[in-house]
Scaffold this motif. Sequence first.
Motif, PDB file in Angstrom:
ATOM      1  N   TYR A   1     -24.580  76.034  84.242  1.00 45.50           N
ATOM      2  CA  TYR A   1     -24.942  77.395  84.668  1.00 45.50           C
ATOM      3  C   TYR A   1     -25.815  77.391  85.927  1.00 45.50           C
ATOM      4  CZ  TYR A   1     -28.970  76.022  81.860  1.00 45.50           C
ATOM      5  OH  TYR A   1     -30.024  75.329  81.343  1.00 45.50           O
ATOM      6  N   ALA A   2     -26.192  76.193  86.412  1.00 42.59           N
ATOM      7  CA  ALA A   2     -27.017  76.118  87.617  1.00 42.59           C
ATOM      8  C   ALA A   2     -26.178  75.640  88.800  1.00 42.59           C
ATOM      9  CB  ALA A   2     -28.172  75.141  87.405  1.00 42.59           C
ATOM     10  N   THR A   3     -26.611  75.970  90.012  1.00 43.37           N
ATOM     11  CA  THR A   3     -25.929  75.489  91.209  1.00 43.37           C
ATOM     12  C   THR A   3     -26.467  74.109  91.570  1.00 43.37           C
ATOM     13  OG1 THR A   3     -26.058  77.769  91.933  1.00 43.37           O
ATOM     14  CG2 THR A   3     -25.230  76.197  93.524  1.00 43.37           C
TER      15      THR A   3
ATOM     16  N   PRO B   1     -29.218  89.902  87.570  1.00 45.17           N
ATOM     17  CA  PRO B   1     -28.501  89.076  86.596  1.00 45.17           C
ATOM     18  C   PRO B   1     -29.370  88.036  85.897  1.00 45.17           C
ATOM     19  CG  PRO B   1     -27.891  88.492  88.842  1.00 45.17           C
ATOM     20  CD  PRO B   1     -28.733  89.714  88.931  1.00 45.17           C
ATOM     21  N   TYR B   2     -30.515  87.661  86.506  1.00 43.66           N
ATOM     22  CA  TYR B   2     -31.396  86.669  85.883  1.00 43.66           C
ATOM     23  C   TYR B   2     -32.353  87.308  84.867  1.00 43.66           C
ATOM     24  CZ  TYR B   2     -30.169  83.416  89.714  1.00 43.66           C
ATOM     25  OH  TYR B   2     -29.512  82.605  90.605  1.00 43.66           O
TER      26      TYR B   2
ATOM     27  N   MET C   1     -25.467  87.770 102.931  1.00 42.50           N
ATOM     28  CA  MET C   1     -26.152  86.994 101.888  1.00 42.50           C
ATOM     29  C   MET C   1     -27.620  87.423 101.820  1.00 42.50           C
ATOM     30  SD  MET C   1     -24.963  84.457  99.941  1.00 42.50           S
ATOM     31  CE  MET C   1     -24.424  82.829 100.375  1.00 42.50           C
TER      32      MET C   1
ATOM     33  N   MET D   1     -28.934  90.291 102.773  1.00 41.04           N
ATOM     34  CA  MET D   1     -29.055  91.662 102.256  1.00 41.04           C
ATOM     35  C   MET D   1     -28.765  91.694 100.754  1.00 41.04           C
ATOM     36  SD  MET D   1     -29.981  93.047 105.025  1.00 41.04           S
ATOM     37  CE  MET D   1     -30.213  94.710 104.464  1.00 41.04           C
ATOM     38  N   GLY D   2     -27.747  90.956 100.333  1.00 40.11           N
ATOM     39  CA  GLY D   2     -27.365  90.964  98.922  1.00 40.11           C
ATOM     40  C   GLY D   2     -28.428  90.343  98.036  1.00 40.11           C
ATOM     41  N   ARG D   3     -28.953  89.195  98.443  1.00 40.14           N
ATOM     42  CA  ARG D   3     -29.931  88.502  97.595  1.00 40.14           C
ATOM     43  C   ARG D   3     -31.277  89.223  97.575  1.00 40.14           C
ATOM     44  NH1 ARG D   3     -28.344  83.792  95.601  1.00 40.14           N
ATOM     45  NH2 ARG D   3     -30.389  82.885  95.326  1.00 40.14           N
TER      46      ARG D   3
ATOM     47  N   ASN E   1     -31.745  92.076  96.970  1.00 42.08           N
ATOM     48  CA  ASN E   1     -31.695  93.078  95.894  1.00 42.08           C
ATOM     49  C   ASN E   1     -32.100  92.533  94.532  1.00 42.08           C
ATOM     50  OD1 ASN E   1     -30.723  95.276  97.370  1.00 42.08           O
ATOM     51  ND2 ASN E   1     -28.627  94.520  97.251  1.00 42.08           N
ATOM     52  N   PHE E   2     -31.951  91.202  94.319  1.00 39.30           N
ATOM     53  CA  PHE E   2     -32.132  90.774  92.933  1.00 39.30           C
ATOM     54  C   PHE E   2     -32.925  89.490  92.727  1.00 39.30           C
ATOM     55  CE2 PHE E   2     -28.231  88.636  94.166  1.00 39.30           C
ATOM     56  CZ  PHE E   2     -28.288  87.408  93.521  1.00 39.30           C
TER      57      PHE E   2
ATOM     58  N   ASP F   1     -29.042 103.715  89.511  1.00 40.24           N
ATOM     59  CA  ASP F   1     -28.814 102.269  89.550  1.00 40.24           C
ATOM     60  C   ASP F   1     -29.762 101.570  88.590  1.00 40.24           C
ATOM     61  OD1 ASP F   1     -27.014 102.743  91.509  1.00 40.24           O
ATOM     62  OD2 ASP F   1     -28.241 101.992  93.155  1.00 40.24           O
TER      63      ASP F   1
ATOM     64  N   GLN G   1     -28.672  96.329  89.496  1.00 42.85           N
ATOM     65  CA  GLN G   1     -27.550  96.165  90.426  1.00 42.85           C
ATOM     66  C   GLN G   1     -26.266  96.841  89.984  1.00 42.85           C
ATOM     67  OE1 GLN G   1     -27.808  91.767  90.795  1.00 42.85           O
ATOM     68  NE2 GLN G   1     -27.329  92.289  92.901  1.00 42.85           N
ATOM     69  N   LYS G   2     -26.367  97.636  88.958  1.00 43.33           N
ATOM     70  CA  LYS G   2     -25.167  98.300  88.485  1.00 43.33           C
ATOM     71  C   LYS G   2     -25.379  99.807  88.617  1.00 43.33           C
ATOM     72  CE  LYS G   2     -21.921  97.900  84.703  1.00 43.33           C
ATOM     73  NZ  LYS G   2     -21.695  97.462  83.355  1.00 43.33           N
ATOM     74  N   ARG G   3     -24.336 100.490  89.004  1.00 44.39           N
ATOM     75  CA  ARG G   3     -24.435 101.936  89.154  1.00 44.39           C
ATOM     76  C   ARG G   3     -23.893 102.598  87.891  1.00 44.39           C
ATOM     77  NH1 ARG G   3     -23.889 103.830  95.036  1.00 44.39           N
ATOM     78  NH2 ARG G   3     -25.936 102.890  94.960  1.00 44.39           N
TER      79      ARG G   3
ATOM     80  N   ASP H   1     -18.664  99.886  90.459  1.00 45.18           N
ATOM     81  CA  ASP H   1     -19.951 100.172  89.806  1.00 45.18           C
ATOM     82  C   ASP H   1     -21.001  99.167  90.274  1.00 45.18           C
ATOM     83  OD1 ASP H   1     -19.071  97.909  88.558  1.00 45.18           O
ATOM     84  OD2 ASP H   1     -19.426  98.615  86.522  1.00 45.18           O
TER      85      ASP H   1
ATOM     86  N   SER I   1     -23.825  98.216  92.654  1.00 42.99           N
ATOM     87  CA  SER I   1     -24.671  99.042  93.519  1.00 42.99           C
ATOM     88  C   SER I   1     -24.748  98.501  94.948  1.00 42.99           C
ATOM     89  CB  SER I   1     -26.061  99.188  92.923  1.00 42.99           C
ATOM     90  OG  SER I   1     -26.637  97.928  92.704  1.00 42.99           O
ATOM     91  N   PHE I   2     -24.636  97.185  95.129  1.00 36.42           N
ATOM     92  CA  PHE I   2     -24.667  96.619  96.485  1.00 36.42           C
ATOM     93  C   PHE I   2     -23.413  97.041  97.261  1.00 36.42           C
ATOM     94  CE2 PHE I   2     -24.262  92.467  99.102  1.00 36.42           C
ATOM     95  CZ  PHE I   2     -24.981  93.002 100.157  1.00 36.42           C
TER      96      PHE I   2
END
Lengths: 452, 221
Positions: A122-124, A169-170, A216, A218-220, A222-223, A321, A324-326, B181, B183-184
């Motif tokens: 589950y890890a990179t 997600p974490y 990347m 901008m996306g990261r 967020n979370f 939101d 990360q989910k709407r 769905d 949000s990003f």
Amino acid sequence: MRPKLGFLAAIAASVVGSSFGLQAQAQEMPYVDQDFACVSQQDAQKYINDFGIDAASFGGLELCDSKVDSKKLFNDLYIIEHGRFDANGSNLLIKGNIPADQYYEWMRTQTRGMNRGNDVPYATAYNRWGYFTMQDGWAKLSTLGRVGTVIHEARHTAGYRHYPCNKGPYMGARLDGCDQSYTQAGSHAIEMEYYAQVSVAGQNFHPVYKSMARLMAMGRSNFVFNTSPIQKREAVLAMGDYNTPVLFDGTRRYAREGSDFEGRLKRTSFGASLFNGLQAVALDMYEVTAFRPSRNDDYSYFKLLASNNKMGALKDFEEFDHNQKRYVAAVTSSNQLVTFNFPRGDWNAARATSLNVERTATKLPSGEEGYFLITNTGDIHSVNAETQQITATGKKWDMQVAAAVTYNSKTLVLKTDGAIYQKNADGSESMFDGGRFTEMVTVPLYDAFEVK
Amino acid sequence: MRKPQILLIVCLLVAVGVTYRNLHHIENNTLLLANGLVVEDTGSPVAPPAVAQAQAIKKSEEFAKLVHKEAETISQLNDRPDEVQKRLKELAGQLQEADVALLQRSALNTSLNGDERFLSVYILGESTLAKAQESLEAIAATPIPAMKEARLMNQEEILRVQAVESLREVDSIKRVLARTDNSFIGDRAQRNLLFRDGKVSSSPEQQDQEALNQLLKKTRH
């Protein structure tokens, strides 16, 4: 004879165009050179020595074939060593957590060894006392993703650890996965700084690599931070006399254009709308036309009202939101809760609330965020967005309060006297705006917002 | 002039006329083929459909090879990124309708490496073909598969975001908005919508560059 010459020319053009055109052009491109993508034996050996690479665990020493993991790693280190950044007149090279011209040297001092494993699926990758183990996920990433991972791991060597996540997600994961903030300068911050440097000041990177770096970052943002370093700009919109909204943006106050459409003021993911239970009309935050237009809101998720042909008039409707989910949720006139199922593209089955819901809210006067049902007696019930489970909070909505929002870290309260008050740290209240307002919401404004 | 001689000259003139007409007919059909147009069989000697199809497949295979090779250069540095940009535009200019489906499949193929997948979306975005735009909409709206590893999920997100930012038609962006769905992705769709609708003058990319510049200033000591 012209026709015959034309015929021959057409034959020639046809043959070249259809059969050999691509090959002919390909020969002008540098990448048909067999050695173009190879790393030299000397460079490979230097990387092996500098980073203590166990080449055998990466599939053996490979200088040319990027399908082999050792070549992937050599590519990554080559980019880290030779990537150049433009100072751009703003001293980017001198400052920053990791100076942009010192990534390789910094990486070298933070790395005792690198090997390839698949012991933590589950890890990179993980870092144990300066020894990095790259997992299967690392090999499936893009070049940028792999470089970002290696830089991320290097930061852990100096003792920077992760913290439990409050979103994304974490959140709730067995392992901590977030940094508290960007300014903490942990692994996520150093990784993000690299992406930002590549995007803003990268000089000799492939355009696709740069494009990925921007997204990347901008996306990261967020979370992976509990406090995001890139916040969407917010403003306050309050409904004044004659259905004319007023926008508070920073220290400025703008009259916006209302609509003759009768409805309640709602925040949307795109701005704001007037909603009457059956349809929504978008309010324009950006310009005034003097026509008081009534344009259906098909910019935000209120457009889903158009597919509401079974539920009839709704008591209230929210889009919000969470992690990360709407989500889109509504309460029907018979007090049933219904949510939209995006993967299915349809509404989920309605479920009874056993409450007399008067309205819904996504923020409480206390500043708490979520999805809440407010009953006719002011009781506040919280709804789990994922499971739709309803829980009584034991709190009551203050009937003197028409609306509450958080704006620039301050709580603003619209009271039934029509004025907006600001709650102070000592519990007192001061006047924010003494206009005669009936409703108030916050609205998202994009960075490029231009008031006309 | 004697009668047989006159007859011979007339026959020769007729023969030249017929030959000219046939040659002209062949030339027209060949030009149509060279432009990729489908021609009904009118009895002229054009390539049979199976041959044309085989040629199209061969061209698609050649194009796929070029994309694959270009993807390998993403992990290389280049002192002339402007030249690389030009090369990418040329590559997008060679894109035929038949290749669009191939790029869409590559973009959504989780067994391929991230570079080739992202490049596929990038080329579709640079293309002027209407079909490429349809394909980008489909990519952007494709649900993200469940994955254990957050970085791979993130890779899926940015791939779709690149697709949604490359959409030029407002209605197409709105359709993606109604189907995601995430949000990003939703946020990027809305930013692009504002830009394409003329509400803001800077593109999502320009907005990001400004935000990232501000972020870097925060860490200058």
